[in-house]
Design a protein around this motif. Sequence first.
Motif, short mmCIF file in Angstrom:
data_model
loop_
_atom_site.label_atom_id
_atom_site.label_comp_id
_atom_site.label_asym_id
_atom_site.label_seq_id
_atom_site.Cartn_x
_atom_site.Cartn_y
_atom_site.Cartn_z
N ASN A 99 0.99 -1.38 0.34
CA ASN A 99 -0.59 -0.04 -0.45
C ASN A 99 0.82 0.65 -0.07
O ASN A 99 0.15 2.21 0.54
CB ASN A 99 -1.19 0.57 1.20
CG ASN A 99 -2.34 -1.08 0.93
OD1 ASN A 99 -2.33 -1.45 0.24
ND2 ASN A 99 -3.45 -1.29 2.12
N ALA A 100 2.06 1.52 -0.13
CA ALA A 100 3.24 2.80 0.20
C ALA A 100 3.45 2.65 -1.37
O ALA A 100 4.41 2.92 -1.32
CB ALA A 100 4.08 2.57 1.67
N GLY A 101 3.74 1.39 -2.06
CA GLY A 101 4.23 1.15 -3.47
C GLY A 101 5.31 0.83 -3.14
O GLY A 101 6.49 0.12 -4.42
N ARG A 102 5.41 -0.06 -2.50
CA ARG A 102 6.84 -0.67 -2.15
C ARG A 102 6.75 -2.26 -2.28
O ARG A 102 6.06 -2.80 -2.20
CB ARG A 102 7.05 -1.30 -0.80
CG ARG A 102 7.48 0.43 0.13
CD ARG A 102 8.02 0.12 1.67
NE ARG A 102 7.60 1.72 2.09
CZ ARG A 102 7.71 1.87 3.40
NH1 ARG A 102 7.70 0.15 4.41
NH2 ARG A 102 7.61 3.00 4.61
N GLN A 103 7.59 -2.82 -3.25
CA GLN A 103 7.39 -4.26 -3.90
C GLN A 103 9.54 -4.98 -3.70
O GLN A 103 9.91 -5.07 -5.01
CB GLN A 103 7.80 -3.94 -4.93
CG GLN A 103 7.00 -5.24 -5.96
CD GLN A 103 5.92 -5.77 -7.73
OE1 GLN A 103 6.39 -3.54 -7.90
NE2 GLN A 103 5.91 -6.30 -8.11
N PRO A 104 9.56 -5.53 -2.84
CA PRO A 104 10.88 -6.14 -2.66
C PRO A 104 10.97 -6.80 -3.35
O PRO A 104 10.31 -7.37 -3.06
CB PRO A 104 11.13 -5.92 -1.12
CG PRO A 104 9.17 -6.42 -0.51
CD PRO A 104 8.48 -5.44 -1.74
N VAL A 105 11.87 -7.74 -3.24
CA VAL A 105 12.30 -8.68 -4.58
C VAL A 105 13.48 -9.57 -3.47
O VAL A 105 14.44 -8.70 -3.60
CB VAL A 105 12.24 -8.86 -6.49
CG1 VAL A 105 12.88 -9.59 -6.66
CG2 VAL A 105 10.80 -7.53 -6.70
N ASP A 106 13.56 -10.51 -3.94
CA ASP A 106 14.45 -11.60 -3.23
C ASP A 106 15.20 -10.68 -2.30
O ASP A 106 16.24 -10.70 -2.45
CB ASP A 106 15.13 -11.78 -4.11
CG ASP A 106 14.30 -13.07 -5.24
OD1 ASP A 106 13.74 -13.23 -5.38
OD2 ASP A 106 14.88 -12.97 -6.15
N THR A 107 14.85 -10.09 -0.99
CA THR A 107 15.16 -9.64 0.05
C THR A 107 14.56 -10.17 0.92
O THR A 107 13.92 -10.41 1.69
CB THR A 107 14.22 -7.63 0.27
OG1 THR A 107 15.02 -7.02 -1.31
CG2 THR A 107 15.15 -7.31 1.13
N ALA A 108 15.81 -10.39 2.16
CA ALA A 108 15.66 -10.78 4.05
C ALA A 108 14.68 -10.37 4.56
O ALA A 108 14.59 -9.00 4.42
CB ALA A 108 16.50 -11.25 4.19
#
Length: 226
Positions: A99-108
């Motif tokens: 909902n904040a536009g964050r889209q982590p990929v392959d992150t711990a």
Amino acid sequence: MTQNVLLTGFEPFDKDPLNPSWEVARALDGWQPAAMNAACTVRAVQLPCVFGDAVVRLHEAMAQWQPTLVICLGLAGGRTEITPERVAINVDDARIPDNAGRQPVDTAVQAGGPAAYFSTLPIKAMVRDMRAAGVPAAVSNTAGTFVCNHIFYALMHRLAAQAGNATGAGGVRGGFIHVPALPELAALHPGMPSMALATQVQGLQIAIETALAVRSDVREVGGALH
């Protein structure tokens, strides 16, 4: 002295008007499980569907209520049963932005943390008791890689740190449960299965009472082929 059970649910996400996990949690706010000898009260808290921010809010709620049991809820659209999760994994891999536009990929979730944590809830006993009451339930072996798994892992990491070991034995216990869509949400997504709010609330009441009463889980089949 009153014991507190912390029950969290998420705000709506992905443009949906509601999130069943929060609707269930807030319906149980203030509920007192009848099975407890000591006074026990459920405290419901809404979490933002945002990586990182959800963990901050969870930690604030835990500091405020000092719970003996923590159950986080989340929506699993497409599932037909209430599904206690077995394991949280140390990875964020978002298919869609939060909902904040964050889209982590392959992150711990937690840098340097263990690859995974198991729930310290009696998940199989909870499923057994919900089914015995006519509530569809099953053990789930994947909490996904979105904010649900993120908060599940963060919770278990905190509880393990508090207990000084990886099991949380003897201390605060916790875990995560996915719930199906509500009918009014499924109506917006043709073909999506749903479960009535009253049934979900009943299921969570049973799950909470079982979690409070059972410390060692039952040994019975709860696995899956895929």
